[in-house]
Design a protein around this motif. Structure first.
Motif, PDB file in Angstrom:
ATOM      1  N   LYS A 121       0.843  -1.188   0.000  1.00  0.00           N
ATOM      2  CA  LYS A 121       0.000   0.000   0.000  1.00  0.00           C
ATOM      3  C   LYS A 121       0.880   1.240   0.000  1.00  0.00           C
ATOM      4  O   LYS A 121       1.931   1.275   0.644  1.00  0.00           O
ATOM      5  CB  LYS A 121      -0.928   0.028   1.217  1.00  0.00           C
ATOM      6  N   ALA A 122       0.415   2.257  -0.716  1.00  0.00           N
ATOM      7  CA  ALA A 122       1.109   3.543  -0.728  1.00  0.00           C
ATOM      8  C   ALA A 122       0.071   4.654  -0.823  1.00  0.00           C
ATOM      9  O   ALA A 122      -1.002   4.471  -1.401  1.00  0.00           O
ATOM     10  CB  ALA A 122       2.087   3.627  -1.895  1.00  0.00           C
ATOM     11  N   ILE A 124       5.549  -0.659  -8.712  1.00  0.00           N
ATOM     12  CA  ILE A 124       4.336  -0.561  -9.527  1.00  0.00           C
ATOM     13  C   ILE A 124       3.216   0.005  -8.668  1.00  0.00           C
ATOM     14  O   ILE A 124       2.923  -0.524  -7.590  1.00  0.00           O
ATOM     15  CB  ILE A 124       3.927  -1.938 -10.090  1.00  0.00           C
ATOM     16  N   PHE A 125       2.600   1.072  -9.161  1.00  0.00           N
ATOM     17  CA  PHE A 125       1.441   1.675  -8.501  1.00  0.00           C
ATOM     18  C   PHE A 125       0.177   1.232  -9.239  1.00  0.00           C
ATOM     19  O   PHE A 125       0.120   1.282 -10.466  1.00  0.00           O
ATOM     20  CB  PHE A 125       1.512   3.205  -8.534  1.00  0.00           C
ATOM     21  N   ARG A 126      -0.824   0.812  -8.496  1.00  0.00           N
ATOM     22  CA  ARG A 126      -2.142   0.525  -9.070  1.00  0.00           C
ATOM     23  C   ARG A 126      -3.192   1.178  -8.196  1.00  0.00           C
ATOM     24  O   ARG A 126      -3.189   1.013  -6.975  1.00  0.00           O
ATOM     25  CB  ARG A 126      -2.412  -0.985  -9.138  1.00  0.00           C
ATOM     26  N   ARG A 127      -4.087   1.930  -8.825  1.00  0.00           N
ATOM     27  CA  ARG A 127      -5.181   2.529  -8.057  1.00  0.00           C
ATOM     28  C   ARG A 127      -6.102   1.434  -7.509  1.00  0.00           C
ATOM     29  O   ARG A 127      -6.227   0.362  -8.102  1.00  0.00           O
ATOM     30  CB  ARG A 127      -5.974   3.512  -8.908  1.00  0.00           C
ATOM     31  N   VAL A 128      -6.736   1.741  -6.415  1.00  0.00           N
ATOM     32  CA  VAL A 128      -7.567   0.748  -5.749  1.00  0.00           C
ATOM     33  C   VAL A 128      -8.709   0.286  -6.640  1.00  0.00           C
ATOM     34  O   VAL A 128      -9.091  -0.885  -6.630  1.00  0.00           O
ATOM     35  CB  VAL A 128      -8.122   1.327  -4.425  1.00  0.00           C
ATOM     36  N   ASN A 129      -9.260   1.191  -7.435  1.00  0.00           N
ATOM     37  CA  ASN A 129     -10.455   0.860  -8.233  1.00  0.00           C
ATOM     38  C   ASN A 129     -10.146   0.463  -9.676  1.00  0.00           C
ATOM     39  O   ASN A 129     -11.047   0.368 -10.496  1.00  0.00           O
ATOM     40  CB  ASN A 129     -11.429   2.040  -8.232  1.00  0.00           C
ATOM     41  N   TYR A 182      -2.984   3.808  -3.376  1.00  0.00           N
ATOM     42  CA  TYR A 182      -2.550   2.884  -4.418  1.00  0.00           C
ATOM     43  C   TYR A 182      -2.160   1.541  -3.806  1.00  0.00           C
ATOM     44  O   TYR A 182      -1.706   1.462  -2.653  1.00  0.00           O
ATOM     45  CB  TYR A 182      -1.326   3.442  -5.146  1.00  0.00           C
ATOM     46  N   GLN A 183      -2.352   0.498  -4.612  1.00  0.00           N
ATOM     47  CA  GLN A 183      -1.671  -0.758  -4.351  1.00  0.00           C
ATOM     48  C   GLN A 183      -0.216  -0.570  -4.784  1.00  0.00           C
ATOM     49  O   GLN A 183       0.065   0.081  -5.793  1.00  0.00           O
ATOM     50  CB  GLN A 183      -2.323  -1.894  -5.140  1.00  0.00           C
ATOM     51  N   PHE A 184       0.707  -1.134  -4.034  1.00  0.00           N
ATOM     52  CA  PHE A 184       2.117  -0.806  -4.215  1.00  0.00           C
ATOM     53  C   PHE A 184       2.933  -2.099  -4.217  1.00  0.00           C
ATOM     54  O   PHE A 184       2.951  -2.833  -3.230  1.00  0.00           O
ATOM     55  CB  PHE A 184       2.557   0.109  -3.068  1.00  0.00           C
ATOM     56  N   GLU A 185       3.559  -2.379  -5.334  1.00  0.00           N
ATOM     57  CA  GLU A 185       4.364  -3.592  -5.461  1.00  0.00           C
ATOM     58  C   GLU A 185       5.823  -3.209  -5.672  1.00  0.00           C
ATOM     59  O   GLU A 185       6.140  -2.267  -6.413  1.00  0.00           O
ATOM     60  CB  GLU A 185       3.889  -4.445  -6.634  1.00  0.00           C
ATOM     61  N   ILE A 186       6.700  -3.960  -5.040  1.00  0.00           N
ATOM     62  CA  ILE A 186       8.145  -3.717  -5.148  1.00  0.00           C
ATOM     63  C   ILE A 186       8.795  -4.917  -5.816  1.00  0.00           C
ATOM     64  O   ILE A 186       8.626  -6.056  -5.367  1.00  0.00           O
ATOM     65  CB  ILE A 186       8.780  -3.494  -3.763  1.00  0.00           C
TER      66      ILE A 186
END
Length: 415
Positions: A328-329, A353-358, A341-345
């Protein structure tokens, strides 16, 4: 007094009527807390036809105890209580007293309060209810907090204050185990839970109904010894020892009950402590452990090769990147608006990688730590190329964290 722990052969009509109402209401309240989910159709019909509220309300648990559903259940409780008391008074009007039923009624209340006080107290002592300040909360201004958020920030700030309040709640619950200390326990519970109730009422914390009922139950226990308590505290009278009414005469059975009460309390404490540690473990697992953990303050923000100045009315420029929990970020803009954002490392590719929640659209950035306190991101977001330089903002920058305890204060430090 209206109700008394002492045995009385004849109760007055008004005393019997008040007892029927209090007994029915509290027993129904406790039962409906656990059984109402099985009565969904009946409760929706009651809300639609009696309260005229309509049947469209949610029954799912949200952490709030003041949902529309809870008020429907309260109305249903009052309706059932009035109906049952009316029927009870008609068919049982010749009964002289309710000594035995009142004894077992007190037992029900005591067990309910013991469980509630141990639960309330232990989650404070082990800091499970009021967690430490999140990184997001540290950046939030007081004016932007909800009243409940302000209360949670206040309570979460001090472990020792939590232990103090939690211990008072636990003490009140433990004192209810034995009849000789029920009056003292109920006094402590009334004091500590009245404070909780007032916080709930004045800080809009949605546990108003539950806390009000816990205070009411403790007052019923105090009322059973109310005249002697009043004489002791307000009339300066000597209080003689009284023989409390106890319907069970078998000594072996009494010993079994005593041992069972102790075992039950130990069992409940053990279960609650276990659940708290499981929760702590889960919370600890949620924390981001990588180098990205922290509050990252934007030093330079370049969009499509154009350096964007830090203007407070800019709705696009990032002000902070907050990484507190795993995956999470939070991006806080110059206007203090938040984007989650969903936050992947991917440490192998040096990529985040940033992904919006929706949505599931990935926004990829390469990253570089020039040193442990400086971070650079280079990538694209919504078709815009971005290059951002950050400095880690230390927690010591926050007065709430760095202002420690002082025995000596030459002046007020009220900021």
């Amino acid at each position: 007094m209206i109700l008394s722990q002492e045995y009385k052969e004849h109760w007055k009509f008004m005393n019997k009527l008040i007892f029927r109402f209090i007994f029915t209401y509290i027993v129904l309240y406790i039962l409906l807390l656990f059984l109402s989910l099985f009565l969904e159709g009946l409760l929706r019909w009651f809300a639609d036809n009696f309260l005229n509220w309509g049947a469209d309300f949610k029954m799912e648990s949200t952490g709030s105890g003041d949902r529309a559903f809870d008020y429907v259940r309260l109305g249903f409780n009052l309706f059932l209580t009035a109906t049952i008391v009316l029927i009870w008074s008609v068919i049982d009007h010749q009964r002289k007293s309710y000594n035995k039923l009142f004894y077992w009624f007190q037992v029900i209340i005591r067990f309910t309060l013991i469980f509630a006080m141990l639960l309330y107290g232990l989650v404070k002592v082990f800091k499970g209810q009021f967690a430490d300040h999140s990184l997001e909360r540290l950046l939030q201004t007081v004016g932007d907090m909800s009243p409940m958020g302000l209360a949670w920030t206040f309570m979460g700030h001090s472990l020792y204050y939590n232990i103090f309040i939690g211990f008072a709640e636990i003490l009140g619950g433990i004192l209810l185990i034995f009849r000789k200390t029920v009056t003292l326990g109920s006094l402590i519970i009334i004091g500590v839970m009245s404070n909780v109730l007032m916080m709930n009422l004045t800080y809009d914390i949605p546990v108003k109904l539950v806390s009000a009922h816990l205070v009411f139950m403790a007052m019923v226990l105090l009322l059973a010894n109310g005249q002697r308590t009043f004489d002791f505290f307000f009339k300066n009278k000597i209080i003689e020892k009284v023989e409390y009414y106890f319907p069970l005469k078998n000594r072996t059975l009494k010993s079994i009950i005593l041992i069972s009460k102790r075992f039950l309390v130990i069992l409940v404490i053990g279960i609650v402590i276990l659940q708290i540690f499981i929760r702590f473990r889960a919370q600890e697992q949620l924390k981001e452990k990588s180098d990205f953990y922290g509050i990252w303050e934007t030093q330079r923000f370049v969009k499509d090769m154009d350096t964007i100045p830090p203007l407070l009315d800019d709705t696009y420029r990032w002000r902070y990147l907050i990484v507190d929990e795993k995956r999470k970020a939070i991006i806080k803009k110059m206007t203090d608006s938040l984007e989650r954002y969903q936050f992947e490392i991917n440490s192998d590719l040096k990529e985040v990688i940033f992904r919006r929640v929706n949505d599931s659209i990935p926004h990829r950035f390469s990253y570089t730590f020039t040193n442990p306190q400086q971070l650079e991101l280079n990538g694209s977001l919504d078709g815009d190329s971005l290059f951002i330089q950050f400095n880690r903002k230390p927690k010591s920058d926050f007065r709430l964290i760095n202002r420690k305890f002082h025995w000596v204060n030459e002046t007020n430090y009220n900021y």
